[in-house]
Motif scaffolding. Structure first.
Motif, PDB file in Angstrom:
ATOM      1  N   LYS A 230       0.662  -1.187  -0.055  1.00  0.00           N
ATOM      2  CA  LYS A 230       0.085   0.119   0.079  1.00  0.00           C
ATOM      3  C   LYS A 230       1.058   1.296   0.100  1.00  0.00           C
ATOM      4  O   LYS A 230       0.469   2.200  -0.616  1.00  0.00           O
ATOM      5  N   THR A 231       2.012   1.176   0.666  1.00  0.00           N
ATOM      6  CA  THR A 231       2.990   2.205   0.723  1.00  0.00           C
ATOM      7  C   THR A 231       3.717   2.296  -0.682  1.00  0.00           C
ATOM      8  O   THR A 231       3.946   1.342  -1.241  1.00  0.00           O
ATOM      9  N   PRO A 232       3.670   3.666  -1.290  1.00  0.00           N
ATOM     10  CA  PRO A 232       4.236   3.602  -2.492  1.00  0.00           C
ATOM     11  C   PRO A 232       5.651   3.212  -2.519  1.00  0.00           C
ATOM     12  O   PRO A 232       6.323   3.589  -1.460  1.00  0.00           O
ATOM     13  N   ALA A 233       6.164   2.414  -3.540  1.00  0.00           N
ATOM     14  CA  ALA A 233       7.452   1.695  -3.484  1.00  0.00           C
ATOM     15  C   ALA A 233       8.144   2.107  -4.909  1.00  0.00           C
ATOM     16  O   ALA A 233       7.412   2.110  -5.906  1.00  0.00           O
ATOM     17  N   THR A 234       9.437   2.317  -4.819  1.00  0.00           N
ATOM     18  CA  THR A 234      10.126   2.818  -5.931  1.00  0.00           C
ATOM     19  C   THR A 234      11.406   1.983  -5.997  1.00  0.00           C
ATOM     20  O   THR A 234      12.308   1.598  -4.852  1.00  0.00           O
ATOM     21  N   LEU A 235      12.039   1.676  -7.206  1.00  0.00           N
ATOM     22  CA  LEU A 235      13.114   1.111  -7.649  1.00  0.00           C
ATOM     23  C   LEU A 235      14.403   2.118  -7.387  1.00  0.00           C
ATOM     24  O   LEU A 235      14.140   3.135  -8.162  1.00  0.00           O
ATOM     25  N   VAL A 236      15.363   1.814  -6.870  1.00  0.00           N
ATOM     26  CA  VAL A 236      16.396   2.633  -6.975  1.00  0.00           C
ATOM     27  C   VAL A 236      17.721   1.969  -7.246  1.00  0.00           C
ATOM     28  O   VAL A 236      18.054   1.009  -6.652  1.00  0.00           O
ATOM     29  N   ALA A 237      18.496   2.550  -8.085  1.00  0.00           N
ATOM     30  CA  ALA A 237      19.982   1.942  -8.776  1.00  0.00           C
ATOM     31  C   ALA A 237      20.813   2.011  -7.149  1.00  0.00           C
ATOM     32  O   ALA A 237      20.675   2.710  -6.515  1.00  0.00           O
ATOM     33  N   PRO A 238      21.642   0.797  -7.029  1.00  0.00           N
ATOM     34  CA  PRO A 238      22.428   0.779  -6.137  1.00  0.00           C
ATOM     35  C   PRO A 238      23.381   1.781  -5.655  1.00  0.00           C
ATOM     36  O   PRO A 238      23.271   2.357  -4.469  1.00  0.00           O
ATOM     37  N   ASP A 239      23.811   2.652  -6.810  1.00  0.00           N
ATOM     38  CA  ASP A 239      24.788   3.455  -6.397  1.00  0.00           C
ATOM     39  C   ASP A 239      24.011   4.911  -6.359  1.00  0.00           C
ATOM     40  O   ASP A 239      24.785   5.877  -5.939  1.00  0.00           O
ATOM     41  N   ALA A 240      22.915   5.024  -6.450  1.00  0.00           N
ATOM     42  CA  ALA A 240      21.960   5.974  -6.137  1.00  0.00           C
ATOM     43  C   ALA A 240      21.127   6.249  -4.810  1.00  0.00           C
ATOM     44  O   ALA A 240      20.643   7.039  -4.438  1.00  0.00           O
ATOM     45  N   LEU A 241      21.237   5.015  -4.113  1.00  0.00           N
ATOM     46  CA  LEU A 241      20.328   4.611  -2.956  1.00  0.00           C
ATOM     47  C   LEU A 241      20.525   5.774  -1.895  1.00  0.00           C
ATOM     48  O   LEU A 241      19.810   6.175  -1.415  1.00  0.00           O
ATOM     49  N   HIS A 242      21.988   5.701  -1.489  1.00  0.00           N
ATOM     50  CA  HIS A 242      22.287   6.580  -0.355  1.00  0.00           C
ATOM     51  C   HIS A 242      21.647   8.056  -0.414  1.00  0.00           C
ATOM     52  O   HIS A 242      21.323   8.674   0.157  1.00  0.00           O
ATOM     53  N   ALA A 243      22.023   8.712  -1.955  1.00  0.00           N
ATOM     54  CA  ALA A 243      21.699  10.028  -2.115  1.00  0.00           C
ATOM     55  C   ALA A 243      20.251  10.235  -2.051  1.00  0.00           C
ATOM     56  O   ALA A 243      19.951  11.191  -1.421  1.00  0.00           O
ATOM     57  N   GLU A 244      19.658   9.092  -2.560  1.00  0.00           N
ATOM     58  CA  GLU A 244      17.885   9.270  -2.593  1.00  0.00           C
ATOM     59  C   GLU A 244      17.554   9.295  -1.144  1.00  0.00           C
ATOM     60  O   GLU A 244      16.613  10.115  -0.994  1.00  0.00           O
ATOM     61  N   ILE A 245      17.955   8.549  -0.329  1.00  0.00           N
ATOM     62  CA  ILE A 245      17.712   8.615   1.247  1.00  0.00           C
ATOM     63  C   ILE A 245      17.942   9.778   1.820  1.00  0.00           C
ATOM     64  O   ILE A 245      17.138  10.598   2.546  1.00  0.00           O
ATOM     65  N   ARG A 246      19.156  10.378   1.623  1.00  0.00           N
ATOM     66  CA  ARG A 246      19.476  11.795   2.122  1.00  0.00           C
ATOM     67  C   ARG A 246      18.572  12.895   1.618  1.00  0.00           C
ATOM     68  O   ARG A 246      17.889  13.526   2.505  1.00  0.00           O
ATOM     69  N   GLN A 247      18.210  12.559   0.345  1.00  0.00           N
ATOM     70  CA  GLN A 247      17.377  13.926  -0.198  1.00  0.00           C
ATOM     71  C   GLN A 247      15.960  13.717   0.586  1.00  0.00           C
ATOM     72  O   GLN A 247      15.357  14.717   0.787  1.00  0.00           O
ATOM     73  N   LEU A 248      15.341  12.554   0.572  1.00  0.00           N
ATOM     74  CA  LEU A 248      14.052  12.416   0.897  1.00  0.00           C
ATOM     75  C   LEU A 248      13.908  12.713   2.419  1.00  0.00           C
ATOM     76  O   LEU A 248      13.152  13.363   3.080  1.00  0.00           O
ATOM     77  N   ASP A 299       6.301   6.930   4.366  1.00  0.00           N
ATOM     78  CA  ASP A 299       5.785   7.651   3.272  1.00  0.00           C
ATOM     79  C   ASP A 299       6.069   6.865   1.808  1.00  0.00           C
ATOM     80  O   ASP A 299       5.345   6.979   0.934  1.00  0.00           O
ATOM     81  N   VAL A 300       7.283   6.243   1.808  1.00  0.00           N
ATOM     82  CA  VAL A 300       7.792   5.551   0.752  1.00  0.00           C
ATOM     83  C   VAL A 300       8.749   4.595   0.995  1.00  0.00           C
ATOM     84  O   VAL A 300       9.227   4.234   1.992  1.00  0.00           O
ATOM     85  N   ILE A 301       8.646   3.224   0.279  1.00  0.00           N
ATOM     86  CA  ILE A 301       9.625   2.397   0.513  1.00  0.00           C
ATOM     87  C   ILE A 301      10.556   2.233  -0.655  1.00  0.00           C
ATOM     88  O   ILE A 301      10.176   2.266  -1.929  1.00  0.00           O
ATOM     89  N   LEU A 302      11.712   2.378  -0.554  1.00  0.00           N
ATOM     90  CA  LEU A 302      12.881   2.294  -1.514  1.00  0.00           C
ATOM     91  C   LEU A 302      13.275   1.030  -1.568  1.00  0.00           C
ATOM     92  O   LEU A 302      13.820   0.382  -0.517  1.00  0.00           O
ATOM     93  N   ILE A 303      13.327   0.505  -2.803  1.00  0.00           N
ATOM     94  CA  ILE A 303      13.920  -0.890  -3.052  1.00  0.00           C
ATOM     95  C   ILE A 303      15.269  -0.729  -3.991  1.00  0.00           C
ATOM     96  O   ILE A 303      15.184  -0.447  -5.114  1.00  0.00           O
ATOM     97  N   GLU A 304      16.415  -1.251  -3.512  1.00  0.00           N
ATOM     98  CA  GLU A 304      17.346  -1.347  -4.020  1.00  0.00           C
ATOM     99  C   GLU A 304      17.407  -2.226  -5.283  1.00  0.00           C
ATOM    100  O   GLU A 304      16.866  -3.493  -5.010  1.00  0.00           O
ATOM    101  N   ALA A 305      17.686  -1.854  -6.248  1.00  0.00           N
ATOM    102  CA  ALA A 305      17.431  -2.953  -7.635  1.00  0.00           C
ATOM    103  C   ALA A 305      18.519  -4.051  -7.685  1.00  0.00           C
ATOM    104  O   ALA A 305      19.661  -3.863  -6.714  1.00  0.00           O
ATOM    105  N   VAL A 306      18.128  -5.137  -8.153  1.00  0.00           N
ATOM    106  CA  VAL A 306      18.814  -6.317  -7.995  1.00  0.00           C
ATOM    107  C   VAL A 306      19.495  -6.579  -9.275  1.00  0.00           C
ATOM    108  O   VAL A 306      19.434  -5.913 -10.313  1.00  0.00           O
ATOM    109  N   PRO A 307      20.593  -7.504  -9.232  1.00  0.00           N
ATOM    110  CA  PRO A 307      21.541  -7.540 -10.259  1.00  0.00           C
ATOM    111  C   PRO A 307      20.598  -8.077 -11.667  1.00  0.00           C
ATOM    112  O   PRO A 307      19.569  -8.312 -11.613  1.00  0.00           O
ATOM    113  N   GLU A 308      21.147  -7.792 -12.777  1.00  0.00           N
ATOM    114  CA  GLU A 308      20.796  -8.324 -14.118  1.00  0.00           C
ATOM    115  C   GLU A 308      21.045  -9.902 -14.338  1.00  0.00           C
ATOM    116  O   GLU A 308      21.929 -10.312 -13.092  1.00  0.00           O
ATOM    117  N   GLY A 309      20.662 -10.507 -15.190  1.00  0.00           N
ATOM    118  CA  GLY A 309      21.184 -12.023 -15.338  1.00  0.00           C
ATOM    119  C   GLY A 309      20.031 -12.911 -14.877  1.00  0.00           C
ATOM    120  O   GLY A 309      18.929 -12.568 -14.313  1.00  0.00           O
TER     121      GLY A 309
END
Ligand code: TXA
Ligand code: MG
Length: 331
Positions: A230-248, A299-309
């Protein structure tokens, strides 16, 4: 233990089989997720599934069978590719969509000319199917639009009094739904990635199955609906995760995170579930983790993207569904 949830013993299996015979619904564990079962030969019982789930009646349900030979009763043909897949992966987390036999009700097939069949490997599912001695129609035992349940408690939280009995078999091993392969012509088509990886299908078939969405004979997914979690969830690239958290966090947003990396102290995430590094372990925990994060009042769930493959295909599929505003498989 709440009303409806029972530990599994011979008496519980017998009671569950009797309930199925009298047209009632029984929730049971499989190796993938919990199923909400009804007698597949009783159209009225199958219709009860849709009412309990709040699911549109034109969506087909999978028929669970005790043994691979039972497929011949539910399908009017078992093409060679299907036979090979069944031999390799049944009992197990594979669903085969085959041409339906004439007696299979529209309540089961959603009015389509095909039927989904699966022989589960979970010992409780197998005991129930053996005691019932018939096909058990069962979608995942969640309300329509919600996350699939991987424990008996998840089922009770979602369906409450809507189910006569919940057999408690502990947490499901695989944790995400079965792989679905349609074998209707010469060309097997992967309809849903899941518990059996595409590399294993490819080895048995001698070639990769076609992957299809648009032309596949499946339930329409155009309905706009509420969404799981129910909480909005967003995929975030691993190298962008920490910056995204600080910004939010700087905007006072309450943040919940599902990531394979470790939390950094003081960064601003209120809830952090650290997911396993390995794809199978990640899948095993995924739905319980999403439920926990959904309950964190963020308010938001951030999900770190998982590997390709290929090893991560099914997990990527479920994460994409969990982070889209509108889903095409909320069954
Ligand atoms: O692991 C699983 O498959 C679990 C456990 C309980 O067996 N079941 C499950 O069922 O995930 P459900 O109904 O939640 O999802 C089954 C999917 C639905 O998207 C449905 O449309 C599709 O399978 N399906 C079933 N029969 C089909 C058919 N004849 N043709 C195309 N798609 C079918
Ligand atoms: Mg489902």
């Amino acid at each position: 233990m709440s009303a409806g949830i029972v530990p599994v013993d011979a008496a519980a299996i017998a009671r569950a089989a009797a309930l199925l015979r009298s047209g009632e619904l029984v929730a049971f564990p499989t190796e993938t997720v919990y199923g909400l079962g009804a007698d597949a030969g009783n159209a009225d019982a199958v219709r009860r599934i849709f009412a309990a789930k709040g699911r549109p009646a034109d969506h087909p349900v999978i028929v669970h069978l005790a043994a691979p030979v039972d497929a011949a009763h539910w399908a009017r043909a078992v093409p060679d590719a299907a036979r090979r897949l069944a031999e390799a992966f049944w009992p197990g987390p594979l669903t085969l969509v085959l041409p339906r036999a004439a007696h299979v009700s529209d309540a089961v097939t959603g009015g389509q000319d095909s039927v989904g069949l699966r022989v589960p490997s979970h010992p409780v599912a197998r005991a129930l199917l053996a005691a019932f001695r018939g096909g058990v129609a069962a979608p995942s035992a969640n309300r329509f639009g919600r996350i699939s349940p991987t424990t008996a408690r998840h089922v009770a939280d979602d369906l409450g009094d809507g189910v006569a009995l919940i057999l408690d078999g502990g947490a499901c091993d695989v944790g995400i739904e079965s792989t679905i392969v349609a074998c209707l012509g010469d060309d097997p088509v992967l309809l849903r990635p899941g518990g059996i990886g595409i590399d294993r299908l490819t080895r048995v078939l001698g070639r990769a199955p076609r992957t299809a969405a648009a032309e596949a004979p499946r339930a329409s997914g155009t309905l706009a609906s509420h969404y799981a979690p129910k909480t909005p969830a967003t995929l975030v690239a691993p190298d962008a995760l920490h910056a995204e958290i600080r910004q939010l966090a700087a905007r006072d947003e309450r943040i919940a995170v599902l990531a394979r990396t470790v939390a950094r102290r003081g960064e601003g995430a209120g809830a952090w579930v650290q997911a396993p590094a390995d794809a199978a372990a990640y899948a095993h925990e995924l739905y319980a983790s999403l439920r926990a994060l959904d309950a964190a009042a963020a308010d938001v769930i951030l999900i770190e993207a998982v590997p390709e493959g290929p090893a991560w295909l099914a997990v990527r599929d479920r994460l994409a569904r969990a982070t889209r505003g509108e889903d095409d498989d909320r069954d």
